[in-house]
Design a protein around this motif. Structure first.
Motif, PDB file in Angstrom:
ATOM      1  N   THR A  70     -10.038 -11.628 -40.800  1.00 26.21           N
ATOM      2  CA  THR A  70     -10.788 -12.716 -40.148  1.00 26.21           C
ATOM      3  C   THR A  70      -9.808 -13.704 -39.514  1.00 26.21           C
ATOM      4  O   THR A  70     -10.001 -14.145 -38.372  1.00 26.21           O
ATOM      5  CB  THR A  70     -11.677 -13.446 -41.182  1.00 26.21           C
ATOM      6  N   GLY A  83      -8.392 -12.137 -36.461  1.00 26.29           N
ATOM      7  CA  GLY A  83      -9.383 -12.163 -35.386  1.00 26.29           C
ATOM      8  C   GLY A  83      -9.472 -13.536 -34.745  1.00 26.29           C
ATOM      9  O   GLY A  83      -9.534 -13.669 -33.510  1.00 26.29           O
ATOM     10  N   CYS A  84      -9.456 -14.584 -35.576  1.00 22.47           N
ATOM     11  CA  CYS A  84      -9.527 -15.953 -35.047  1.00 22.47           C
ATOM     12  C   CYS A  84      -8.287 -16.261 -34.201  1.00 22.47           C
ATOM     13  O   CYS A  84      -8.387 -16.857 -33.117  1.00 22.47           O
ATOM     14  CB  CYS A  84      -9.637 -16.965 -36.197  1.00 22.47           C
ATOM     15  N   LYS A  94      -6.378 -14.169 -32.610  1.00 23.95           N
ATOM     16  CA  LYS A  94      -6.411 -13.397 -31.350  1.00 23.95           C
ATOM     17  C   LYS A  94      -7.373 -14.049 -30.355  1.00 23.95           C
ATOM     18  O   LYS A  94      -7.114 -14.116 -29.157  1.00 23.95           O
ATOM     19  CB  LYS A  94      -6.864 -11.963 -31.639  1.00 23.95           C
ATOM     20  N   LEU A  95      -8.486 -14.550 -30.871  1.00 23.52           N
ATOM     21  CA  LEU A  95      -9.540 -15.085 -29.998  1.00 23.52           C
ATOM     22  C   LEU A  95      -9.232 -16.490 -29.492  1.00 23.52           C
ATOM     23  O   LEU A  95      -9.435 -16.803 -28.319  1.00 23.52           O
ATOM     24  CB  LEU A  95     -10.851 -15.098 -30.791  1.00 23.52           C
ATOM     25  N   PHE A 119     -13.164  -9.364 -37.235  1.00 22.48           N
ATOM     26  CA  PHE A 119     -13.187  -9.723 -35.811  1.00 22.48           C
ATOM     27  C   PHE A 119     -14.600 -10.129 -35.381  1.00 22.48           C
ATOM     28  O   PHE A 119     -14.777 -11.011 -34.542  1.00 22.48           O
ATOM     29  CB  PHE A 119     -12.655  -8.554 -34.964  1.00 22.48           C
ATOM     30  N   LEU A 120     -15.608  -9.495 -35.986  1.00 25.48           N
ATOM     31  CA  LEU A 120     -17.004  -9.854 -35.689  1.00 25.48           C
ATOM     32  C   LEU A 120     -17.262 -11.316 -36.083  1.00 25.48           C
ATOM     33  O   LEU A 120     -17.914 -12.072 -35.344  1.00 25.48           O
ATOM     34  CB  LEU A 120     -17.949  -8.928 -36.469  1.00 25.48           C
ATOM     35  N   ALA A 145     -15.069 -13.676 -36.280  1.00 26.87           N
ATOM     36  CA  ALA A 145     -14.367 -14.543 -35.309  1.00 26.87           C
ATOM     37  C   ALA A 145     -15.238 -14.716 -34.057  1.00 26.87           C
ATOM     38  O   ALA A 145     -15.365 -15.833 -33.524  1.00 26.87           O
ATOM     39  CB  ALA A 145     -13.014 -13.936 -34.956  1.00 26.87           C
ATOM     40  N   ASP A 146     -15.884 -13.631 -33.617  1.00 25.98           N
ATOM     41  CA  ASP A 146     -16.791 -13.717 -32.454  1.00 25.98           C
ATOM     42  C   ASP A 146     -17.958 -14.662 -32.753  1.00 25.98           C
ATOM     43  O   ASP A 146     -18.351 -15.467 -31.906  1.00 25.98           O
ATOM     44  CB  ASP A 146     -17.361 -12.332 -32.095  1.00 25.98           C
ATOM     45  N   HIS A 147     -18.523 -14.547 -33.957  1.00 31.79           N
ATOM     46  CA  HIS A 147     -19.630 -15.443 -34.339  1.00 31.79           C
ATOM     47  C   HIS A 147     -19.166 -16.899 -34.297  1.00 31.79           C
ATOM     48  O   HIS A 147     -19.894 -17.779 -33.813  1.00 31.79           O
ATOM     49  CB  HIS A 147     -20.107 -15.152 -35.774  1.00 31.79           C
ATOM     50  N   ALA A 174     -16.832 -18.172 -32.512  1.00 31.02           N
ATOM     51  CA  ALA A 174     -16.692 -18.581 -31.101  1.00 31.02           C
ATOM     52  C   ALA A 174     -18.056 -18.936 -30.510  1.00 31.02           C
ATOM     53  O   ALA A 174     -18.200 -19.923 -29.775  1.00 31.02           O
ATOM     54  CB  ALA A 174     -16.037 -17.463 -30.294  1.00 31.02           C
ATOM     55  N   ALA A 175     -19.062 -18.142 -30.852  1.00 30.03           N
ATOM     56  CA  ALA A 175     -20.394 -18.357 -30.278  1.00 30.03           C
ATOM     57  C   ALA A 175     -21.095 -19.569 -30.886  1.00 30.03           C
ATOM     58  O   ALA A 175     -21.849 -20.271 -30.196  1.00 30.03           O
ATOM     59  CB  ALA A 175     -21.254 -17.101 -30.489  1.00 30.03           C
TER      60      ALA A 175
END
Ligand code: NAP
Length: 430
Positions: free
Chosen positions: A16, A19-20, A22-23, A360-361, A363-365, A367-368
């Protein structure tokens, strides 16, 4: 800047954080909290000590940990030193990466007898988890393992290996010594369903065929007709091929590892401590579900290790699904600003690598769902709070000192000798 707190420093926690990073690049600060003063969770205390190639993934987490915007905040127990509500006040996102460290219980009469142990405790014991260092399981006579997954294989292999076969492993000294004095004669693996429903993977199963003093035994009568293997997925087909090879072997060794298929544990008996497991012969229906036939028999046992899966312990204030034994969540979202990842999200399944897309999912959440510069104080606020409570925080730099001391104390050929007491870990920081 986004402030993210990840609770748990195992694979799901570090993926996680990765992922954060990278994002969001340098526009994120991630704190990874752990109740132990040492990182890596399941990699350190779950993965078998003789599986060093799997444990090597911690080098990848180390690369993440050394990034300037990622901190390890060890020796902090969420729920005692800081609450979830406080973390949600301090951080834009709080991610529960607490894994599934508690045993599912067998739920049969006698499962609380002395000598009946869950795999979390047994695995924690040989891997040096501070909670289980004093376990000292009985290792004489017959052992019964319940479950037909990879943890059952780990436990059978560790029980059967000679001291020489632990060369190169990081099994802790107390377990190596205790296993060295052991005289286990027969290890029985109870699988309530048949070979086609096995949850063991082929490579790990194959290891049982190469042990110095132990040989696996499968009753050929338990194997379904060969042509039925074609319908299996490729992994299970390979595992069943391995079982067929075991069934066809006439090799004998001092220790036997007996696969007992279609065998449901009914109750555990003994005066004060386990003496035998009463098993009911089972059958499977067309869908592969097991049911008892009424025929019972006894297997002598001085040790029973249940390897039937794990659950995530609840945390005050966090929605929990008691039936599934994990945090209630929708695709990793638990509530506003609160997420679950890895085994705490989806239960104890998959490989270490499965946690990467999971992290990574999340991290996407994040971001959203969250925005930049919300004015939260993040790690600086946490540091103030913990200092005001006298909590002794362990940093990644501290961990590197602990690790150096563990490496220095290693017996010949071993990568490290782990500290098993929290006080010893804290003292090793110098
Ligand atoms: P698992 O793969 O889910 O296997 C659990 C086993 O316990 C199944 O055979 C299940 O049988 C049986 N079981 C469940 N409840 C039972 C009961 N009440 N009575 C009798 N048997 C019962 O769990 P695991 O072995 O703990 O492994 C957890 C995860 O870690 C898995 O994804 C595993 O592959 C992974 N792992 C991987 C490695 C490796 O790759 N080297 C090592 C260790 C763990 P049913 O199928 O009938 O429910």
């Amino acid at each position: 800047m986004r402030h993210v707190a990840v609770i748990g420093s195992g694979p799901a926690g570090y993926y996680t954080a990765e992922g954060c990073a990278k994002l969001f690049g340098d526009q994120v600060l991630v704190d990874i909290l752990d109740r132990l003063p040492v990182p890596y969770g399941l990699i350190r205390t779950g993965v078998a000590p003789d599986h060093q190639s799997i444990k090597a993934v911690s080098r990848r987490y180390e690369a993440t940990a050394l990034a300037e915007n990622i901190r390890f905040v060890g020796n902090v127990t969420v729920g005692r030193d800081v609450t979830i509500a406080e973390l949600l006040d301090l951080y834009d996102a709080v991610v529960l990466a607490t894994g599934a460290p508690a045993d599912r219980s067998l739920g049969i009469p006698g499962d609380d007898l002395l000598g009946v142990i869950g795999s979390a405790a047994f695995v924690g014991w040989y891997n040096g988890h501070p909670d289980f260092a004093g376990l000292k399981p009985s290792l004489h006579g017959d052992a019964v393992i319940v479950g037909a997954g990879n943890v059952a294989l780990d436990v059978a292999r560790i029980l059967a290996k000679t001291a020489d076969e632990f060369a190169g492993s990081d099994i802790v000294g107390h377990a190596l010594d205790h296993l060295g004095d052991a005289a286990v004669g027969r290890v029985t693996i109870l699988a309530r369903r048949g070979p086609h429903q096995i949850a063991m993977t082929p490579k790990e199963l194959g290891e049982l065929g190469h042990l110095a003093r132990a040989a696996p035994r499968v009753d050929p009568a338990d194997l379904p007709p060969l042509d039925e293997d074609a319908a299996l997925d490729p992994g299970t087909r390979k595992s069943v091929a391995q079982l067929r090879a075991f069934a066809g072997s006439d090799e004998t060794k001092p220790v036997t590892i007996d696969f007992d298929f279609y065998a449901m544990p009914l109750r555990i008996e003994g005066k004060g401590r386990v003496e035998r497991v009463i098993v009911e012969r089972a059958t499977t229906d067309a869908t592969g579900q097991a049911s008892g036939t009424g025929e019972t028999y006894a297997i002598p046992a001085s040790l029973v290790v249940s390897c039937i899966g794990y659950r995530t312990p609840p945390i005050d204030g966090v929605p929990y699904d008691g039936k599934l034994g994990r945090f209630a969540n929708v695709d990793g979202r638990v509530g506003p600003g609160l997420y679950a990842v890895g085994w705490a999200r989806r239960g104890p399944t998959g490989t270490i690598g499965t946690n990467r897309p999971d992290g990574f999912l999340i991290a996407d959440h994040i971001a959203a769902d969250t925005s930049d510069d919300t004015g939260k104080s993040g790690g600086a606020g946490l540091d103030r709070l913990l200092a005001s409570r006298g909590v002794e925080v362990v940093t990644f730099g501290d961990w590197q000192k602990i690790e150096a001391a563990e490496i220095a104390a290693a017996r010949a050929g071993s990568p490290r000798e782990k500290f098993v007491a929290v006080e010893a870990m804290l003292a090793a920081r110098g």
